[in-house]
Write an enzyme that holds these catalytic residues in place. Structure first.
Site, PDB file in Angstrom:
ATOM      1  N   ASP A  51       0.681   4.981   1.874  1.00 22.50           N
ATOM      2  CA  ASP A  51      -0.014   5.632   2.990  1.00 22.50           C
ATOM      3  C   ASP A  51      -0.853   6.811   2.512  1.00 22.50           C
ATOM      4  O   ASP A  51      -0.403   7.648   1.715  1.00 22.50           O
ATOM      5  CB  ASP A  51       1.005   6.137   4.020  1.00 22.50           C
ATOM      6  CG  ASP A  51       1.648   5.006   4.797  1.00 22.50           C
ATOM      7  OD1 ASP A  51       1.032   3.932   4.919  1.00 22.50           O
ATOM      8  OD2 ASP A  51       2.782   5.204   5.277  1.00 22.50           O
ATOM      9  N   HIS A  95       0.824  -1.208   0.000  1.00 21.86           N
ATOM     10  CA  HIS A  95       0.000   0.000   0.000  1.00 21.86           C
ATOM     11  C   HIS A  95       0.860   1.262   0.000  1.00 21.86           C
ATOM     12  O   HIS A  95       2.058   1.218   0.287  1.00 21.86           O
ATOM     13  CB  HIS A  95      -0.933   0.018   1.204  1.00 21.86           C
ATOM     14  CG  HIS A  95      -0.214   0.136   2.516  1.00 21.86           C
ATOM     15  ND1 HIS A  95       0.467  -0.915   3.094  1.00 21.86           N
ATOM     16  CD2 HIS A  95      -0.062   1.189   3.371  1.00 21.86           C
ATOM     17  CE1 HIS A  95       1.005  -0.528   4.235  1.00 21.86           C
ATOM     18  NE2 HIS A  95       0.701   0.745   4.427  1.00 21.86           N
TER      19      HIS A  95
END
Length: 307
Positions: free
Chosen positions: A135, A133
């Protein structure tokens, strides 16, 4: 002809094998080489990740040293420091401000030091899943970067990995680049963070965190280099495409972060610190240390809208 050739899985029908060399450039083509007078820079891979020595992060940083740190981060995308045992939460805030103002994560537990978030996993939670991912991509102005320090680490395991999303973009086929260049994607937190919330909690957070859109291909705000900007937990659809087409395209794009040639892996030790470029990279905290305890403290750095 496309510069990248792939074979397909007979089961999945998705690109599986990459033929020919990969393009793994540390910086954008034509960018000047860096010269460091104050830092020792020790690459962990040819294009992403370097350990830095010659600096005490708990001491005040003069302008020249701060500039070299900023340049090293732009060049290597994630930089690591060892044996920073005097580096505390206040030092961490001071260091983060070399790049910008601290930005709290709306979902992480807070600490006594404003702006610092604590990421603690023990025997009850260390087995929780993680995922590649970027952030705060669910925010209109995603975090520019993060500073992470080890507080309590397990005797083995608990490494963190980062993936270079410029390399991910560079190695897409010419046809894929042309296809995704004009596209935007919707990012949202409800399917990830919201899975741990009640309906009332989701409604409360939704007031300040509506879905947002970002280009699928962004230019880095400080280098101008093109980057692939989609990630598994927060990018939920490609705007304007039929559902099936959006799902299939997004599936192919988010998997690019999983390619080992684009990655660097860091083994934490007491006193370790990492700083990463949150636009240029994605990361993955490896949960392989159950039932041991792992505690980290993180500061995100405020960014701006992407284009």
């Amino acid at each position: 002809m496309d510069s990248v050739v792939t074979a397909s899985s007979p089961v999945l029908g998705k690109p599986l094998v990459h033929f020919g060399k990969r393009v793994l450039e540390r910086t954008a083509s034509g960018a000047p080489s860096s010269d460091y007078r104050r830092l020792g820079v020790h690459p962990l891979t040819p294009h992403i990740g370097a350990e830095i020595d010659g600096v005490d992060l708990s001491a005040p940083l003069d302008a020249e040293l701060a500039d070299e740190l900023k340049q090293a981060l732009l060049e290597w995308k994630v930089i690591f420091f060892r044996d920073q045992h005097a580096f505390d939460a206040e030092s961490q805030l001071t260091l983060a401000r070399v790049w910008g103002e601290p930005e709290p994560n709306p979902f992480f537990p807070k600490t006594a030091t404003a702006g610092v978030s604590r990421l603690a996993k023990d025997a009850d939670s260390a087995g929780n899943k993680n995922i590649w991912h970027s952030d705060h991509s669910f925010m209109a102005a995603p975090a520019l970067g993060s500073v992470l320090r080890a507080v309590d680490i397990p005797p083995a395991g608990g490494d963190t990995m980062w993936a270079d999303m410029a390399a991910a973009y560079d190695n897409l086929s010419a046809g894929m680049k042309e296809r995704i260049e004009p596209l935007t994607a919707e990012h949202d937190w409800v399917h990830s963070w919201g899975a741990m919330m009640t309906a009332d909690q989701i409604a409360t957070h939704r007031q300040s965190l509506p879905p947002v859109e970002h280009p699928v291909v962004v230019r880095h705000p400080r280098t101008g280099r093109k980057l692939l900007y989609v990630n598994e937990p927060f990018t939920i659809r490609i705007v304007g495409l039929p559902e099936d087409e959006s799902r299939d395209l997004l599936h192919e794009l988010v998997l690019q972060a999983r390619i080992p040639e684009y990655q660097v892996r860091f083994r934490w030790q007491p006193g370790s610190v990492a700083i990463w470029d949150n636009i240029a990279t994605q990361h993955y905290a490896i949960n392989d240390y159950y039932p041991q305890r792992r505690v980290m403290e993180r500061i995100a750095i405020t960014g701006g809208p992407l284009s």
